[in-house]
Design an enzyme around this catalytic site. Structure first.
Site, short mmCIF file in Angstrom:
data_model
loop_
_atom_site.label_atom_id
_atom_site.label_comp_id
_atom_site.label_asym_id
_atom_site.label_seq_id
_atom_site.Cartn_x
_atom_site.Cartn_y
_atom_site.Cartn_z
N SER A 1 0.86 -1.18 0.00
CA SER A 1 0.00 0.00 0.00
C SER A 1 0.89 1.23 0.00
O SER A 1 2.04 1.18 0.46
CB SER A 1 -0.89 0.02 1.24
OG SER A 1 -1.53 1.26 1.42
N TYR B 1 -1.31 -1.19 10.46
CA TYR B 1 -1.49 -1.38 9.02
C TYR B 1 -0.32 -0.78 8.25
O TYR B 1 0.28 -1.43 7.38
CB TYR B 1 -2.80 -0.75 8.57
CG TYR B 1 -3.06 -0.85 7.09
CD1 TYR B 1 -3.55 -2.03 6.54
CD2 TYR B 1 -2.83 0.23 6.23
CE1 TYR B 1 -3.80 -2.14 5.17
CE2 TYR B 1 -3.07 0.13 4.88
CZ TYR B 1 -3.55 -1.06 4.35
OH TYR B 1 -3.79 -1.16 2.99
#
Length: 264
Positions: A150, A166
């Site tokens: 990401s 995350y």
């Protein structure tokens, strides 16, 4: 004689296993690989979601099936690899996409939530990659592994996201990708990562609701969120013979957000 572009991108006769494949980015990638001719095995935790996704792929003329498994659990992850090999034969393409997030300020972030995110987003990628490599790729001296990271793994905290676990996990995925590529190149296995930006997926819904879509797109040079076509090109490049000399790399697919944030 050099192959044509069409031949290099053709995946007919190949099998792809995609985790987190029942919706969102995983399903977008499944469409890309299936449209290029690959047989698809989808996996996620929920059978109902998998049935719907598989039906969607089959309606598009793609050979698709599914196995429910929780890749945060080692036994489930190993069962997924073994059952896929039993049902479909050798796995040519592995897409590690299953992921979780947790929103909380770092000073308040529960340790249990940290472990949940890390177990799925990093540990699960390692276990499944190892299982698939040992199960077929190393012996065949070929394979493609695509890890979904990401842009949250490139910067400290884009848009003020309070997602410390995350973000850390997605940075780890990039390091994992590069280290694994260095080790497994001798087996003919390529390992690459995709770093998506903001797409209109269920996981991103809380950000869209919290920050507003206009605020999210304002920082993107292309001025929009990602759609269901935007991962197809890079997925097919990494998975096909067209990308046979690319390994250990990551690419942001984010409308230019990471350029503005200074990460790319």
């Amino acid at each position: 004689m050099a192959r044509t572009v069409q031949q290099l991108f053709d995946l007919k006769g190949q099998t792809a296993l995609i985790t987190g494949g029942s919706r969102g980015l995983g399903l977008y990638m499944a469409h890309a690989l299936g449209e290029a001719g690959a047989r698809i095995m989808l996996s996620s935790r929920k059978a109902d979601d998998l049935e719907q996704a598989t039906a969607e792929l089959q309606a598009a003329g793609i050979d698709a099936r599914w196995i429910a498994a929780d890749c945060a659990k080692e036994d489930d992850t190993r069962r997924l690899a073994d059952e896929t090999l039993q049902r479909m034969g050798a796995i040519d393409i592995l897409v590690n996409n299953a992921g979780a997030t947790w929103g909380a300020p770092a000073e308040e972030h529960p340790v249990a939530a940290w472990d949940k995110v890390m177990n799925l987003n990093v540990r699960g990628y390692f276990i499944l990659s190892q299982q698939v490599a040992n199960g077929c790729m190393i012996a065949r001296r070929r394979g493609r592994i695509i890890n979904v990271s990401s842009i949250a793994g490139l910067n400290g905290n884009p848009l003020g996201m309070k997602t410390i676990a995350y973000n850390t996990s997605k940075t780890a995925v990039i390091g994992f990708t590069r280290a694994l590529a260095a080790e497994w190149g001798r087996f003919g296995i390529t390992v690459n990562a995709i770093c998506p930006g903001f797409f209109r997926t269920k996981m991103a819904t809380y950000l869209i609701d919290e920050l507003g879509e206009d605020n999210m797109t304002a920082g993107a040079p292309l001025g929009r969120l990602g759609d269901d076509e935007d991962l197809k090109g890079i997925t097919l490049l990494y998975a096909s013979e067209a990308g046979k000399h690319i390994t250990g790399q990551w690419l942001a697919v984010d409308g230019g957000v990471s350029v503005v944030l200074g990460a790319a």
